[in-house]
Design a protein around this motif. Structure first.
Motif, short mmCIF file in Angstrom:
data_model
loop_
_atom_site.label_atom_id
_atom_site.label_comp_id
_atom_site.label_asym_id
_atom_site.label_seq_id
_atom_site.Cartn_x
_atom_site.Cartn_y
_atom_site.Cartn_z
N THR A 69 -11.10 24.71 34.09
CA THR A 69 -11.80 24.38 35.12
C THR A 69 -12.71 23.71 35.76
O THR A 69 -12.13 24.15 37.54
CB THR A 69 -13.51 25.03 34.52
N PHE B 41 -10.40 25.84 39.14
CA PHE B 41 -11.55 27.03 39.70
C PHE B 41 -13.23 26.60 39.63
O PHE B 41 -13.95 26.67 39.17
CB PHE B 41 -11.65 27.89 38.00
N GLU C 11 -15.44 26.97 41.16
CA GLU C 11 -16.14 28.13 41.72
C GLU C 11 -16.78 29.37 40.66
O GLU C 11 -17.34 29.60 41.87
CB GLU C 11 -15.65 28.29 43.49
N GLU C 12 -15.90 29.30 39.87
CA GLU C 12 -15.78 30.31 39.15
C GLU C 12 -15.51 29.83 37.53
O GLU C 12 -15.33 28.58 37.09
CB GLU C 12 -15.02 31.25 39.43
N SER C 13 -16.10 30.96 37.18
CA SER C 13 -15.26 30.55 34.88
C SER C 13 -14.07 31.03 34.23
O SER C 13 -14.25 32.77 34.59
CB SER C 13 -16.81 30.73 34.29
#
Length: 303
Positions: free
Chosen positions: A264, A268, A270-272
Motif C-alpha cells: 500500500t 497504492f 492514495e487508496e486501499s
DNA sequence: TTCCAGGGGTAGA
DNA sequence: TCTACCCATGGA
C-alpha cells in the motif's frame, strides 16, 4: 568436537540467507551475531539431543562456499547420526534448491538484483514440516515478539534438554505435544486459541491420520500441497502460502499486515488495494512472486 | 480501556 | 465466493 562440512555451489551467502526472515529468532534456533553462527539443539532419530553450531567456513572467490556444522554431543556420533545431521542442515538451509531461474529473473530488476546477487534467497526453514507448521500458526494474528514468546515457552516446557547444557532444548515432537496436558498449554505455554490447533495437529500425526514428513518429501504440485496444508486447522491462505514458500514454492504471496502495509505504501499511496490488486504487483514474477516481494520489501524506494 | 498484530474458523447468504 | 462475528494473547 566433530565437525561436518558441506560444500555449496556459489553464489551463496550463509549469514544473509539465514537471517533474511525471522526464523533464526524462533527457538530452538538462536543466531549468535558475534560468531555469525546459527545454534540449535536438535533431537536425533535415536532420541539423543545434540547441539549444532552452523557457520560458514573460509572460501575465496568462486570456490565452493563451505558450511561447517560443529556438533556438541554427550556421546560419540555414529556415521549414521553424522549423515542425519548433514541431511537436516541441507534441508534447513535449502542447499539443494535450484534458484538459477530466480537469479536470471532478478537481474531484470536493479533493486531486487542488488539484494540477491550476493547469494541470497534461501530462507531458513526447520528440519521438519511439523515444526514449520507450528511456527507458522504461531505467527497468525499476533505480533512477532508474541510469536517468539509462544515458541520459546513451547520449547521450554515440552522440548527435550541437551544433556550438557540442559537449558538448551530441542523442538518438541508431535508425541510430546500430543501427550501434554491441555492445562499446561492454557496456563504456561499460552498460545491462546492456537493451543487447540497445535495439539489437534499433534494428535493427527501421532494417530497416523496425517503424515507431514511424507508430505514434505513428496514432490507434489503447489496446488495439491496447498490443499493438504489448508486441511490443517489453523492454516489459511496466509499460512499455506508461507509454508509453500518454505517448501520451495514461491508462486503465491502470503498476504499479511506487513505485506499490506508495504505494498500500500509503495504502490497504492492514495487508496486501499484489494488482495487481488496487491497480488497483481508481482504477477510478472510468476513462480517467484514470494521471493520478489520479499526482496522488494527490503529495497529502498527509488521514488 | 481500546486497539491490533507476519489470520483463521464457522455460519449464513 | 463473500461477509459478519468470534477467537486468546500481550504490547502500545
Amino acid at each position: 568436537m566433530p565437525s561436518i562440512h558441506i560444500l555449496v555451489k556459489p553464489p551463496y551467502n550463509f549469514a544473509a540467507s539465514v537471517c533474511d526472515h525471522g526464523w533464526p529468532s524462533l527457538a530452538p534456533n538462536h543466531w549468535l551475531a558475534d560468531e555469525q553462527t546459527l545454534q540449535r539443539a536438535e533431537r536425533l532419530h535415536s532420541g539423543d539431543v545434540v547441539l549444532l553450531r552452523i557457520h560458514a567456513g573460509a572460501s575465496e572467490g568462486h570456490d565452493p562456499v563451505q558450511v561447517c556444522i560443529d556438533v556438541e554431543s554427550a556421546h560419540e556420533l555414529t556415521p549414521g547420526e553424522e549423515q542425519e545431521i548433514a541431511e537436516k542442515v541441507r534441508w534447513m538451509l535449502k542447499l539443494d534448491e535450484d534458484l538459477a531461474h530466480f537469479y536470471v529473473r532478478a537481474q531484470g530488476n536493479a533493486g531486487i538484483w542488488a539484494q540477491v546477487q550476493s547469494g541470497r534467497g534461501r530462507l531458513l526453514r526447520s528440519p521438519t514440516l511439523w515444526e514449520d507448521v507450528v511456527k507458522t500458526i504461531a505467527t497468525t494474528n499476533v505480533t512477532w515478539s508474541n510469536t517468539c514468546s509462544m515458541i520459546e515457552r513451547l520449547v521450554t516446557h515440552l522440548g527435550d534438554p541437551f544433556p550438557l547444557v540442559p537449558d538448551l532444548r530441542a523442538f518438541p515432537t508431535p508425541d510430546q505435544v500430543a501427550a501434554a496436558d491441555p492445562a499446561l498449554f492454557a496456563t504456561e505455554i499460552r498460545m491462546g486459541y492456537r493451543n487447540a490447533y497445535v495439539q489437534q495437529l499433534a494428535h493427527e500425526i501421532v494417530s497416523g491420520v496425517r503424515d507431514l514428513e511424507e508430505l514434505r518429501r513428496a514432490e507434489l504440485p503447489a496446488t495439491e500441497l496447498k490443499r493438504e496444508l489448508k486441511s490443517i486447522k489453523g492454516v489459511g491462505d496466509y499460512a499455506a502460502h508461507t509454508l509453500l514458500m518454505l517448501l520451495g514454492h514461491y508462486g503465491e504471496l502470503a498476504i499479511d499486515s506487513e505485506l499490506r502495509a508495504f505494498v500500500t505504501g509503495r504502490y497504492f499511496p492514495e487508496e486501499s488495494p484489494t488482495p487481488k490488486e496487491m497480488a497483481a504487483i508481482y504477477e510478472d514474477w510468476a513462480d517467484w512472486k514470494y521471493l520478489a516481494y520479499w526482496f522488494d520489501s527490503n529495497t529502498p524506494s527509488t521514488s
